[in-house]
Design a protein around this motif. Sequence first.
Motif, PDB file in Angstrom:
ATOM      1  N   PRO A  73       0.838  -1.208   0.000  1.00  0.00           N
ATOM      2  CA  PRO A  73       0.000   0.000   0.000  1.00  0.00           C
ATOM      3  C   PRO A  73       0.869   1.253   0.000  1.00  0.00           C
ATOM      4  O   PRO A  73       2.036   1.215   0.410  1.00  0.00           O
ATOM      5  N   PRO A  74       0.322   2.379  -0.444  1.00  0.00           N
ATOM      6  CA  PRO A  74       1.104   3.628  -0.465  1.00  0.00           C
ATOM      7  C   PRO A  74       1.451   4.102   0.938  1.00  0.00           C
ATOM      8  O   PRO A  74       0.713   3.865   1.897  1.00  0.00           O
ATOM      9  N   ILE A  75       2.594   4.771   1.046  1.00  0.00           N
ATOM     10  CA  ILE A  75       3.068   5.301   2.327  1.00  0.00           C
ATOM     11  C   ILE A  75       3.139   6.816   2.219  1.00  0.00           C
ATOM     12  O   ILE A  75       3.630   7.356   1.227  1.00  0.00           O
ATOM     13  N   GLU A  91      14.240   3.063  -1.079  1.00  0.00           N
ATOM     14  CA  GLU A  91      13.131   3.131  -0.131  1.00  0.00           C
ATOM     15  C   GLU A  91      12.718   1.725   0.294  1.00  0.00           C
ATOM     16  O   GLU A  91      12.521   0.846  -0.548  1.00  0.00           O
ATOM     17  N   LEU A  92      12.604   1.518   1.586  1.00  0.00           N
ATOM     18  CA  LEU A  92      12.146   0.241   2.133  1.00  0.00           C
ATOM     19  C   LEU A  92      10.649   0.337   2.397  1.00  0.00           C
ATOM     20  O   LEU A  92      10.193   1.222   3.122  1.00  0.00           O
ATOM     21  N   ARG A  93       9.909  -0.565   1.794  1.00  0.00           N
ATOM     22  CA  ARG A  93       8.456  -0.571   1.984  1.00  0.00           C
ATOM     23  C   ARG A  93       8.017  -1.862   2.648  1.00  0.00           C
ATOM     24  O   ARG A  93       8.550  -2.931   2.366  1.00  0.00           O
ATOM     25  N   ARG A 146       6.231   8.519   7.282  1.00  0.00           N
ATOM     26  CA  ARG A 146       6.251   7.071   7.478  1.00  0.00           C
ATOM     27  C   ARG A 146       7.160   6.376   6.464  1.00  0.00           C
ATOM     28  O   ARG A 146       7.425   5.192   6.588  1.00  0.00           O
ATOM     29  N   ARG A 147       7.633   7.101   5.465  1.00  0.00           N
ATOM     30  CA  ARG A 147       8.534   6.509   4.477  1.00  0.00           C
ATOM     31  C   ARG A 147       9.871   6.172   5.131  1.00  0.00           C
ATOM     32  O   ARG A 147      10.390   6.918   5.955  1.00  0.00           O
ATOM     33  N   ILE A 148      10.439   5.024   4.739  1.00  0.00           N
ATOM     34  CA  ILE A 148      11.722   4.575   5.276  1.00  0.00           C
ATOM     35  C   ILE A 148      12.752   4.638   4.156  1.00  0.00           C
ATOM     36  O   ILE A 148      12.707   3.849   3.211  1.00  0.00           O
ATOM     37  N   LEU A 149      13.671   5.596   4.239  1.00  0.00           N
ATOM     38  CA  LEU A 149      14.710   5.768   3.233  1.00  0.00           C
ATOM     39  C   LEU A 149      16.028   5.226   3.779  1.00  0.00           C
ATOM     40  O   LEU A 149      16.459   5.595   4.881  1.00  0.00           O
ATOM     41  N   LEU A 150      16.666   4.357   3.017  1.00  0.00           N
ATOM     42  CA  LEU A 150      17.938   3.774   3.417  1.00  0.00           C
ATOM     43  C   LEU A 150      19.084   4.727   3.086  1.00  0.00           C
ATOM     44  O   LEU A 150      18.924   5.682   2.318  1.00  0.00           O
TER      45      LEU A 150
END
Length: 257
Positions: free
Chosen positions: A136-138, A151-153, A142-146
Motif C-alpha cells: 500500500p502507499p506510504i 526506499e524500504l516498503r 512514514r517513508r523509510i529511506l535507506l
Amino acid sequence: VPNLKLLQYNFDVIMSRTGRQASRSVRGKVFVEMVKQKKFGKCIPVYDWNDLIYCSTSLPVIIPPSIDGYNKPTQFTVKIAYHKEINLQVLRDYIKSGKEPEGPDDYIQTCVHALNAYINYKVRTSFLSVGRGIYPPIQGERRILLQSGEELRKGFCQSLRIGWKELLVNVDTCSGIFCPPGNVVNVIGTFLGYSESDLKLGLYDEDKFYLNKILKGIKIFVRHRDDKRETFTIDGLSRESADQTTFKNGQDDKNST
C-alpha cells in the motif's frame, strides 16, 4: 464458503508482432486493460495473475485491446478457452465433514485457488504488487529511506487456508526495496549522496559501477513532443558521455546523437 459455481478459463496472450507468449506481467496488464475497456461486457471476471480466469457467468466473445508501447500501440492476440466448472459446494461440504470428496485429488485445492484469486484481485489492481507481495502507499514521515537512497516498503501477502471446519485468511508481512520516484538526476544524487553541484564535477569509476548495478532494469518515463509520455527500461550506463553517444537513424541509416 458461498454456495455457487465458478467457471474456469485458460488465459493466454500472444505478442502479435513476434508470435511469442507474453510474460506474466504483460498478461496481467492486458487483462486489466480489457476490464477497463469493458471487453467482458457485464461479466465480472477475476485473474489469478498467472494463466487462469474465474467468473460466475459465461464470458462473451471479446476483441483484445491494444496498449500504448514505445512508439505505437502494441497488438496482442488473446486466447481464452473454457476449462471446467468449479462447484464450491464441494469445498463447503469438505470443511464441514472433513471427508475427502469424490473426484480428482486436487479438486479442493482448485476451489481454494479460485477463492484466492477473488480475495487478491482487488488489492493487486489497487496497490503496487511485486510477486506475492502487496505494498500500500506510504505517506510523508512514514517513508523509510535507506542510506543508499533506496526506499524500504512494508507490505503483506494474503491467502486462504482450510482450518478446523472453517476457512481462514492467512496474512503474512513482507518487505521490499524500491527506487524512489523523481527526476533521474536527483535520484542518482540521492543514491550517491551527492548534491547537484557535485554531480556536475563528474563521477568516479566506483560510482559508475554502483549506478550501473542499481539502475539496471528500472523504468523511466520521458515526455517528448506533443506531451507524449513514453516508457523505457534502463539497460545500463554507456561508456561515452551523452554528447558523444550516437544511434543509428532507421530512416536514412545515419548516426545521430
